[in-house]
Write a protein that holds these residues in place. Structure first.
Motif: not given
Length: 431
Positions: A2-10, A97-104, A117-122
């Motif tokens: 099963k593929l991990s549902p995570t993001i490795r990088d942006v 995007t770099r300071s707020v969104v990518i860490p989320r 979406c709920d978590g990233v766009f708080a």
């Protein structure tokens, strides 16, 4: 495995939109043309010239299997007008995007599209993120969820909102830009469902008491009969950028009279009038449009009112739908923000018996346009815009082909499901 549902990088990539950002206030004030550009000083904050090339910023999510899925951020053509976000600045959006969104993003489960979406766009610092960021990042999140599930974007939306898999196409609406006559002919020859937009955004195009506009409407109807295929009978949809109100006054009854008379001049055609008037605020727009809708409904006309300006976010769309302050609501996707909110907006319109038009802007990209098709088909909106750009052919091709491919995939999925059901029945019960 099963593929991990995570993001490795942006990763981020600056790019171009498909048209230009225009200063609506300056154009409305009578800015003169010089070839393709406008002359004079801009009036809207952020504009350095009245017409500026549209720019975009792509956001790529590097998934656990090294696949990179993308979304595109941008704003609409008339940024900073009608309650919209200000002009898109790549440097500003990149920094947020770099300071707020990518860490989320690095902490979310992309298999849960709505939750991600709920978590990233708080809210950040008690304010909503720029809507362009929501728009582009949500496209990428939806593509990530679809990659994990091995499905189309539309199927993710159907799953998230418990919708049946659709089997019907959504009518496509094309916009002509300033090359009206040539582009109207293109639309008719390609049998577009809804046309032509018209770009009636100045006094010159509307005419004294609306005479220039009325003649154009009648010409379009006549032209569909002259060069269209036998039986071709499109919906006529015109965006007048508030010029009915600006030219003949802000009285709801006079505006309804003008629209009803126009509908009588093209008998047998369903007529859409987008933004007949801009009353200046969401509250005033709600009241004024509800009165115009009631007046037109009382007359039994074929004309329908479409709201755009001052109806931007999901919250705004809910207010207009519940108040019946339009026959159709343009869900202008970059102004709504997250494409999850676009899906919710269509469903709110349907719950309240109001038409949902999935729109957007000529400034968008091929990537955002294809995502829009998946939302429109999954939610079965009443119509969707052929985008991006103002060339007609490109938008019709991108949106039309994406819809055709999507419906073919869904038909295949349905047939395979039926085969599996038959085989399971045969295995359990025997032939």
């Amino acid at each position: 495995m099963k593929l991990s549902p995570t993001i490795r990088d942006v990763i981020l990539a600056p790019g171009n939109g498909s048209f230009f950002y225009d200063d609506q206030a300056a154009i409305r004030a009578g800015a003169a043309h010089d070839g393709f550009r406008y002359l004079g000083a801009p009036l809207t904050s952020g504009f350095t010239t009245i017409r500026m090339p549209s720019r975009s910023l792509s956001i790529g999510l590097v998934l656990a299997d090294d696949v990179i899925v993308w979304g595109d951020m941008m704003n609409v053509q008339y940024s900073g007008a009608g309650g919209r976000d200000p002009l898109f600045q790549v440097e500003t959006i990149d920094a947020i995007t770099r300071s707020v969104v990518i860490p989320r993003l690095l902490g979310v489960d992309v298999s849960d599209f709505l939750g991600a979406c709920d978590g990233v766009f708080a809210y950040h610092e008690e304010k909503r993120l720029p809507l362009a960021i929501e728009y582009g990042a949500s496209q990428a999140l939806l593509r990530a969820a679809a990659h994990l599930a091995k499905t189309t974007l539309a199927e993710v939306i159907c799953s998230e909102f418990s919708l049946p898999l659709p089997d019907r196409p959504v009518p496509i609406y094309a916009q002509c830009g300033d090359s009206r006559e040539i582009n109207v002919d293109k639309m008719i020859l390609k049998s577009v469902d809804i046309l032509p937009h018209g770009l009636i955004n100045s006094r010159e195009k509307f005419g004294a008491s609306g005479e220039t506009f009325r003649e154009f409407v009648k010409w379009v109807a006549k032209r569909t009969q002259e060069i269209g295929e036998p039986g071709y009978h499109p919906i006529l949809h015109f965006d007048v950028y508030g010029w009915i109100g600006l030219e003949i006054g802000m009285d709801a009854e006079k505006i309804a009279d003008f629209i009803a008379r126009l509908a009588d001049e093209v008998p047998g055609y369903r007529l859409h009038i987008e933004c007949p008037v801009n009353f200046g605020s969401t509250e005033a727009q709600l009241d004024g449009y509800a009165r115009i809708v009631a007046l037109l409904d009382g007359r039994g006309t074929e004309a329908r009112i479409v709201v755009d300006e001052e109806c931007n976010t999901l919250e705004d769309i809910g207010l207009f739908a519940k108040a019946k302050a339009a026959h159709l609501i343009q869900i202008k996707m970059p102004d709504v923000g997250s494409i999850a909110d676009t899906a919710k907006a269509v469903l709110v319109c349907k719950e309240n018996g109001v038409g949902a038009y999935i729109g957007g802007s000529c400034t968008e990209t091929d990537l955002s346009a294809r995502a829009a098709v998946n939302i429109a088909v999954a939610t079965q909106a009443e119509m969707m815009l052929a985008k991006p750009g103002m060339g007609v052919d490109e938008g019709i091709s991108i949106v039309g082909n994406e819809q055709s491919r999507l419906l073919s995939i869904l038909r295949y999925r349905r047939s395979q499901s039926n085969i599996r059901n038959v085989m399971q029945h045969w295995h359990e019960k025997g032939p």
